[in-house]
Design an enzyme around this catalytic site. Structure first.
Site, mmCIF file in Angstrom:
data_model
loop_
_atom_site.group_PDB
_atom_site.id
_atom_site.type_symbol
_atom_site.label_atom_id
_atom_site.label_comp_id
_atom_site.label_asym_id
_atom_site.label_seq_id
_atom_site.Cartn_x
_atom_site.Cartn_y
_atom_site.Cartn_z
ATOM 1 C CG ASP A 164 -31.165 -3.715 119.711
ATOM 2 O OD1 ASP A 164 -32.093 -4.498 119.237
ATOM 3 O OD2 ASP A 164 -30.775 -2.736 118.890
ATOM 4 C CB CYS A 181 -50.997 11.910 114.697
ATOM 5 S SG CYS A 181 -49.505 12.639 114.122
#
Length: 360
Positions: A136, A193
């Site tokens: 990151d 979902c």
């Protein structure tokens, strides 16, 4: 050495260094470029101009690091077993909710350090080679590489999901000029979902796998330099650094693994500290208590801005409201105009004064 045997050894060394999984991806991320361009064009990147500045480099590993042929993607669990229950903290408006990933030491440095150790171990075996470690920390599309490597699939909340580990893990990438066998991607198992979409406090998940940063609490509390929009402040509750709601409701996280890493255990009781206590930190205290933490990067003023909003979300009739109102009033003028605008909003909320409307 036979490439398959070398890959097997690398995976073993990665496990010895504390990585949960280590899998190999090729460097073809071209399928992701169009979606990224559309995401930026829709304004979903908010004020994160660096995303446009780096352009499509994040999808072209061999341009970022010339000579790259494969990417070793690793995962490292971070959910601390000793922290207070996230649901308990979120249910108590007097407490500050800090995203679980940031309770311990700064993961960026820790994961990159371990990846560098892994690279040196590989070098001991095969001799010098070209590599770079990322976590990151550069224009690297880790989600796509994780999918390509078979570490999981991109969930509807945009995080990588693993069938045996949920989503409570960090990703790291080791770019290599070695020709290792690649792993196969796995299928998407979210099905119908929509739990993460439905639970998002600010409605930031606008489509499957698409997050509008302008509404995302993680963006608003961590990345955004600007004032937090007044329309979103009441929806943020007591979340002062990041947001985990989409992970907390995800059915796959019933398989999540707790971290065994001491570095990711909560520090300074940030898993459940009273908002007023944190708001009263001066800048020196903030810097001392967040040393070695990812939280420090937002700075003291942004930290106070976030806390002011959370204090304003304490119900006026709650026992903690009086102390919160006193703390806010006392700290006016101590951290700059932006923080003061959020403090005044919070004071209006706690005092029940709606006469100024949205004047801030």
């Amino acid at each position: 050495m036979d490439p398959s045997e070398l890959k097997r050894r690398i995976q073993g060394w990665a496990q010895e260094l504390g990585f949960t999984e280590a899998r190999v991806a090729d460097i073809d991320l071209s399928d992701y470029e169009r979606g990224f361009r559309e995401w930026l064009s829709a304004g979903h990147g908010a004020s994160m101009s660096f995303l446009e500045r780096h352009g499509l480099l994040r999808f072209r590993p061999d341009e970022l690091v010339p000579g790259t042929r494969r990417v070793l993607m690793v995962s490292r669990d971070y959910l601390p077993p000793e922290s207070r229950s996230p649901q308990q903290v979120l249910g108590n408006p007097a407490l500050a909710y800090v995203s679980r990933y940031s309770l311990g030491r700064d993961y960026h440095k820790l994961v990159r350090k371990r990846l560098a150790q892994l690279a040196r171990r590989i070098s001991d075996e095969v001799g010098p080679f070209t590599y770079r470690a990322f976590c990151d920390s550069a224009p690297v599309y880790e989600t796509g590489l994780a999918e390509r490597a078979g570490l999981g699939w991109k969930g509807k909340h945009s995080l990588v999901l693993n069938r045996s580990g949920g989503s409570w893990f960090f990703l790291g990438a080791l770019f290599l000029d070695l020709d290792l066998p690649v792993d196969e991607p796995v299928a998407d198992h979210c099905g119908t979902c929509t739990a993460c979409i439905d639970v998002c406090p600010t409605g930031a998940i606008v489509a499957d796998g698409v997050v509008d940063a302008r509404r995302c609490i993680s963006y608003l509390t961590i990345e955004a330099d600007e004032d937090i929009p007044e329309s979103l402040r009441p929806l943020m509750g007591n979340r002062v650094y990041g947001c985990d709601d989409c992970q907390l409701v995800c059915p796959w996280n019933r398989f999540a693994r707790y971290t065994q890493d001491d570095d990711f255990q909560p520090r300074h009781d940030l898993d459940a500290t009273e908002l007023v206590t944190l708001f009263r930190w001066d800048e020196a205290t903030f810097l001392a208590r967040t040393e070695g933490s990812a939280i420090r990067r937002i700075g003291w003023r942004r930290w106070r801005r976030n806390l002011a909003v959370a204090l304003g979300n304490i119900p006026p009739q709650a026992d903690a409201a009086g102390e919160a109102l006193a703390a806010l009033t006392q700290e006016l003028g101590e951290a700059g105009d932006q923080v003061d605008r959020h403090i005044r909003w919070a004071i209006d909320r706690l005092s029940g004064d709606r006469s100024r409307g949205s004047s801030g």
